[in-house]
Design a protein around this motif. Structure first.
Motif, PDB file in Angstrom:
ATOM      1  N   VAL A 139       0.870  -1.174   0.000  1.00  0.00           N
ATOM      2  CA  VAL A 139       0.000   0.000   0.000  1.00  0.00           C
ATOM      3  C   VAL A 139       0.906   1.223   0.000  1.00  0.00           C
ATOM      4  O   VAL A 139       1.665   1.431   0.952  1.00  0.00           O
ATOM      5  CB  VAL A 139      -0.939   0.048   1.218  1.00  0.00           C
ATOM      6  CG1 VAL A 139      -1.906   1.229   1.070  1.00  0.00           C
ATOM      7  CG2 VAL A 139      -1.699  -1.242   1.387  1.00  0.00           C
TER       8      VAL A 139
ATOM      9  N   GLY B  30      -2.203   5.373  -0.513  1.00  0.00           N
ATOM     10  CA  GLY B  30      -3.240   4.403  -0.211  1.00  0.00           C
ATOM     11  C   GLY B  30      -3.541   3.423  -1.323  1.00  0.00           C
ATOM     12  O   GLY B  30      -4.466   2.615  -1.209  1.00  0.00           O
ATOM     13  N   GLU B  31      -2.790   3.470  -2.415  1.00  0.00           N
ATOM     14  CA  GLU B  31      -3.037   2.587  -3.546  1.00  0.00           C
ATOM     15  C   GLU B  31      -2.434   1.218  -3.273  1.00  0.00           C
ATOM     16  O   GLU B  31      -1.246   1.086  -3.039  1.00  0.00           O
ATOM     17  CB  GLU B  31      -2.413   3.179  -4.814  1.00  0.00           C
ATOM     18  CG  GLU B  31      -2.754   2.439  -6.081  1.00  0.00           C
ATOM     19  CD  GLU B  31      -4.221   2.601  -6.485  1.00  0.00           C
ATOM     20  OE1 GLU B  31      -4.855   3.579  -6.073  1.00  0.00           O
ATOM     21  OE2 GLU B  31      -4.715   1.726  -7.213  1.00  0.00           O
ATOM     22  N   PRO B  32      -3.255   0.154  -3.313  1.00  0.00           N
ATOM     23  CA  PRO B  32      -2.745  -1.181  -3.040  1.00  0.00           C
ATOM     24  C   PRO B  32      -2.346  -1.929  -4.316  1.00  0.00           C
ATOM     25  O   PRO B  32      -2.865  -1.644  -5.398  1.00  0.00           O
ATOM     26  CB  PRO B  32      -3.933  -1.872  -2.378  1.00  0.00           C
ATOM     27  CG  PRO B  32      -5.129  -1.252  -3.049  1.00  0.00           C
ATOM     28  CD  PRO B  32      -4.736   0.165  -3.382  1.00  0.00           C
TER      29      PRO B  32
ATOM     30  N   THR C  68      -7.953  -7.510   0.619  1.00  0.00           N
ATOM     31  CA  THR C  68      -7.978  -6.055   0.456  1.00  0.00           C
ATOM     32  C   THR C  68      -7.060  -5.435   1.502  1.00  0.00           C
ATOM     33  O   THR C  68      -7.266  -5.632   2.704  1.00  0.00           O
ATOM     34  CB  THR C  68      -9.397  -5.500   0.622  1.00  0.00           C
ATOM     35  OG1 THR C  68     -10.270  -6.113  -0.329  1.00  0.00           O
ATOM     36  CG2 THR C  68      -9.395  -3.986   0.410  1.00  0.00           C
TER      37      THR C  68
ATOM     38  N   SER D 240      -5.350  -1.959   3.134  1.00  0.00           N
ATOM     39  CA  SER D 240      -5.645  -0.540   3.288  1.00  0.00           C
ATOM     40  C   SER D 240      -4.821   0.019   4.440  1.00  0.00           C
ATOM     41  O   SER D 240      -4.261  -0.730   5.240  1.00  0.00           O
ATOM     42  CB  SER D 240      -7.138  -0.326   3.548  1.00  0.00           C
ATOM     43  OG  SER D 240      -7.534  -0.970   4.744  1.00  0.00           O
ATOM     44  N   ARG D 241      -4.766   1.328   4.491  1.00  0.00           N
ATOM     45  CA  ARG D 241      -4.012   1.990   5.552  1.00  0.00           C
ATOM     46  C   ARG D 241      -4.805   3.172   6.077  1.00  0.00           C
ATOM     47  O   ARG D 241      -5.618   3.758   5.359  1.00  0.00           O
ATOM     48  CB  ARG D 241      -2.641   2.440   5.059  1.00  0.00           C
ATOM     49  CG  ARG D 241      -2.676   3.518   3.983  1.00  0.00           C
ATOM     50  CD  ARG D 241      -1.301   3.727   3.341  1.00  0.00           C
ATOM     51  NE  ARG D 241      -0.341   4.282   4.275  1.00  0.00           N
ATOM     52  CZ  ARG D 241       0.981   4.233   4.086  1.00  0.00           C
ATOM     53  NH1 ARG D 241       1.486   3.644   3.011  1.00  0.00           N
ATOM     54  NH2 ARG D 241       1.792   4.782   4.967  1.00  0.00           N
ATOM     55  N   ASP D 242      -4.540   3.527   7.316  1.00  0.00           N
ATOM     56  CA  ASP D 242      -5.125   4.715   7.921  1.00  0.00           C
ATOM     57  C   ASP D 242      -3.968   5.545   8.464  1.00  0.00           C
ATOM     58  O   ASP D 242      -3.430   5.234   9.541  1.00  0.00           O
ATOM     59  CB  ASP D 242      -6.100   4.323   9.033  1.00  0.00           C
ATOM     60  CG  ASP D 242      -6.864   5.505   9.581  1.00  0.00           C
ATOM     61  OD1 ASP D 242      -6.356   6.649   9.478  1.00  0.00           O
ATOM     62  OD2 ASP D 242      -7.952   5.300  10.125  1.00  0.00           O
TER      63      ASP D 242
END
Length: 122
Positions: A51, A55-57, A68, A70-72
């Protein structure tokens, strides 16, 4: 002090789901490419997902359309939602960070977590 800690692993039956989390601290999370690696017994470690800072995986082919990532950045956390799990997904899963651009081969890793075990039974 850098801290990278995975959680959420466990044992599930084939077809089940798990959500892995990776909580970090001690480095500028938003500036790092984040990785999920896995290593099964007797096999080489492989990159499961990346990621990038935006934020693009990206995913290894074997998990596309099932996992899926994801990151925060606000809470400096990385996630991996895993669906339709099969026995081939059984492995230790690791969260990792690199200040370099994301790379499918997973080079130039600055920080690794201790891992969380995922076991899928048939």
């Amino acid at each position: 002090q850098v801290h990278v800690e995975e959680s959420g692993g466990g044992s599930v039956q084939a077809g089940g789901s798990l959500r892995l989390s990776c909580k970090t601290s001690g480095f500028t999370f938003s500036s790092y490419c984040m990785y999920w690696f896995r290593q099964a017994p007797g096999k080489e470690r492989e990159v499961v997902a990346t990621v990038d800072t935006g934020g693009e995986p990206t995913y290894v082919d074997s998990v596309k359309n099932r996992f899926t990532a994801s990151r925060d950045n606000a809470i400096e956390a990385l996630y991996l939602e895993m669906n339709s799990l099969n026995t081939e997904d059984t492995a230790m899963y690791y969260c990792a960070a690199s200040l370099w651009r994301c790379y499918s081969g997973g080079k130039n890793i600055d920080y690794f977590g201790q891992g969380t075990q995922v076991t899928v039974s048939s």
